[in-house]
Design a protein around this motif. Sequence first.
Motif, PDB file in Angstrom:
ATOM      1  N   MET A  98     -65.502   5.650 -28.172  1.00 19.15           N
ATOM      2  CA  MET A  98     -66.262   6.874 -27.973  1.00 19.15           C
ATOM      3  C   MET A  98     -65.361   8.104 -27.911  1.00 19.15           C
ATOM      4  SD  MET A  98     -69.297   5.847 -28.197  1.00 19.15           S
ATOM      5  CE  MET A  98     -70.298   7.216 -27.607  1.00 19.15           C
ATOM      6  N   GLN A  99     -64.158   7.902 -27.404  1.00 16.81           N
ATOM      7  CA  GLN A  99     -63.176   8.984 -27.393  1.00 16.81           C
ATOM      8  C   GLN A  99     -62.868   9.436 -28.813  1.00 16.81           C
ATOM      9  OE1 GLN A  99     -61.184  11.038 -25.785  1.00 16.81           O
ATOM     10  NE2 GLN A  99     -59.252  11.100 -26.869  1.00 16.81           N
ATOM     11  N   PHE A 156     -72.895   9.174 -18.829  1.00 17.61           N
ATOM     12  CA  PHE A 156     -71.628   9.704 -19.320  1.00 17.61           C
ATOM     13  C   PHE A 156     -71.429   9.342 -20.786  1.00 17.61           C
ATOM     14  CE2 PHE A 156     -71.116   9.217 -14.721  1.00 17.61           C
ATOM     15  CZ  PHE A 156     -70.688  10.500 -14.371  1.00 17.61           C
ATOM     16  N   ALA A 157     -70.496  10.027 -21.421  1.00 14.48           N
ATOM     17  CA  ALA A 157     -70.334   9.896 -22.865  1.00 14.48           C
ATOM     18  C   ALA A 157     -69.932   8.498 -23.322  1.00 14.48           C
ATOM     19  CB  ALA A 157     -69.327  10.921 -23.368  1.00 14.48           C
ATOM     20  N   ALA A 158     -69.290   7.717 -22.439  1.00 15.94           N
ATOM     21  CA  ALA A 158     -68.872   6.369 -22.822  1.00 15.94           C
ATOM     22  C   ALA A 158     -69.535   5.288 -21.977  1.00 15.94           C
ATOM     23  CB  ALA A 158     -67.349   6.241 -22.747  1.00 15.94           C
ATOM     24  N   GLY A 159     -70.552   5.654 -21.222  1.00 19.19           N
ATOM     25  CA  GLY A 159     -71.225   4.637 -20.425  1.00 19.19           C
ATOM     26  C   GLY A 159     -71.648   5.112 -19.050  1.00 19.19           C
ATOM     27  N   PHE A 162     -67.512   8.238 -15.603  1.00 24.58           N
ATOM     28  CA  PHE A 162     -66.759   9.340 -16.188  1.00 24.58           C
ATOM     29  C   PHE A 162     -65.489   8.796 -16.819  1.00 24.58           C
ATOM     30  CE2 PHE A 162     -63.493  12.630 -15.995  1.00 24.58           C
ATOM     31  CZ  PHE A 162     -64.157  13.746 -16.481  1.00 24.58           C
ATOM     32  N   SER A 163     -65.108   9.353 -17.973  1.00 26.63           N
ATOM     33  CA  SER A 163     -63.902   8.876 -18.662  1.00 26.63           C
ATOM     34  C   SER A 163     -63.277   9.994 -19.470  1.00 26.63           C
ATOM     35  CB  SER A 163     -64.239   7.701 -19.583  1.00 26.63           C
ATOM     36  OG  SER A 163     -64.938   8.162 -20.736  1.00 26.63           O
ATOM     37  N   VAL A 164     -62.192   9.642 -20.153  1.00 34.83           N
ATOM     38  CA  VAL A 164     -61.508  10.598 -21.024  1.00 34.83           C
ATOM     39  C   VAL A 164     -62.438  11.104 -22.125  1.00 34.83           C
ATOM     40  CG1 VAL A 164     -60.589   8.792 -22.538  1.00 34.83           C
ATOM     41  CG2 VAL A 164     -59.402  10.973 -22.380  1.00 34.83           C
ATOM     42  N   THR A 165     -63.437  10.305 -22.492  1.00 32.30           N
ATOM     43  CA  THR A 165     -64.395  10.747 -23.512  1.00 32.30           C
ATOM     44  C   THR A 165     -65.139  11.987 -23.061  1.00 32.30           C
ATOM     45  OG1 THR A 165     -64.709   8.432 -24.147  1.00 32.30           O
ATOM     46  CG2 THR A 165     -66.299  10.019 -24.994  1.00 32.30           C
ATOM     47  N   ASP A 166     -65.512  12.028 -21.786  1.00 37.01           N
ATOM     48  CA  ASP A 166     -66.211  13.191 -21.253  1.00 37.01           C
ATOM     49  C   ASP A 166     -65.314  14.427 -21.288  1.00 37.01           C
ATOM     50  OD1 ASP A 166     -68.854  12.033 -20.123  1.00 37.01           O
ATOM     51  OD2 ASP A 166     -67.311  10.675 -19.364  1.00 37.01           O
ATOM     52  N   VAL A 171     -64.379  19.683 -23.547  1.00 36.22           N
ATOM     53  CA  VAL A 171     -63.464  20.686 -24.106  1.00 36.22           C
ATOM     54  C   VAL A 171     -63.847  21.022 -25.544  1.00 36.22           C
ATOM     55  CG1 VAL A 171     -61.066  21.183 -24.721  1.00 36.22           C
ATOM     56  CG2 VAL A 171     -61.577  20.047 -22.559  1.00 36.22           C
ATOM     57  N   GLY A 172     -64.294  20.017 -26.277  1.00 37.83           N
ATOM     58  CA  GLY A 172     -64.739  20.265 -27.651  1.00 37.83           C
ATOM     59  C   GLY A 172     -65.894  21.251 -27.701  1.00 37.83           C
ATOM     60  N   LEU A 173     -66.822  21.134 -26.762  1.00 37.40           N
ATOM     61  CA  LEU A 173     -67.951  22.061 -26.709  1.00 37.40           C
ATOM     62  C   LEU A 173     -67.505  23.454 -26.278  1.00 37.40           C
ATOM     63  CD1 LEU A 173     -70.728  19.780 -25.170  1.00 37.40           C
ATOM     64  CD2 LEU A 173     -70.371  20.376 -27.581  1.00 37.40           C
ATOM     65  N   SER A 174     -66.519  23.521 -25.397  1.00 43.61           N
ATOM     66  CA  SER A 174     -65.973  24.821 -25.003  1.00 43.61           C
ATOM     67  C   SER A 174     -65.296  25.492 -26.193  1.00 43.61           C
ATOM     68  CB  SER A 174     -64.969  24.651 -23.856  1.00 43.61           C
ATOM     69  OG  SER A 174     -65.604  24.142 -22.699  1.00 43.61           O
TER      70      SER A 174
END
Length: 208
Positions: A98-99, A156-159, A162-166, A171-174
């Motif tokens: 997911m990352q 959360f983005a990977a399940g 919370f993880s590095v994917t979030d 940051v990508g959205l920022s």
Amino acid sequence: MKIYDYEGFPNPARVRIALAEKGATEKVQFVHVDVMKGEHRLPAFVSKNPSASVPALELDDGTFISECSAITEYIDHAFEGISLTGKTAKERAVIHMMQRRAEQGVMDAVGAYFHHATPGLGALELYQNKEWGMKQHERALSGMQYFNGVLATQPFAAGENFSVTDITLFVGLSFADFAKIAIPADCTALLAWRARMAKRTSMGGTGS
């Protein structure tokens, strides 16, 4: 250890958030590399990081590690606290998958659009292909739609955690905000997730 970066840029922000999540910000020394003046392309820095990019991590034994995912992997295992890259084999594999989707579908797509289809960093842009940049604009919007679907079914983005994917997705959205790529209004799950992530102290909020 030292972190060579340019505060405020997207990729350095990812590493700073990871350090904050691990409670390790004060355990590293930040070394400013003035990207806007081209310091990342000077021989002194390129000898440390051949890709001429920030951030880069220098360990006490002289080892240099670049690439956000690799730096975050090191940080996650070097310091106690929340797991950012997963504990079990399954968790680690899913987070890694997911990352990469967050990087390729949002973070990198936004970056390609910014560097190719806008003035970008001005004179620092050595090559631009507007057609490619606009194609990546489409890819970024598609990535947002994808994660909206994901976040409609999990917290959360990977399940479940919370993880590095979030971190990468946030940051990508920022970065998308900065590049003027708006999140589609129908991405309600993504927007709700983003509002929740913004409350984490590591991301500038006041609580998790």
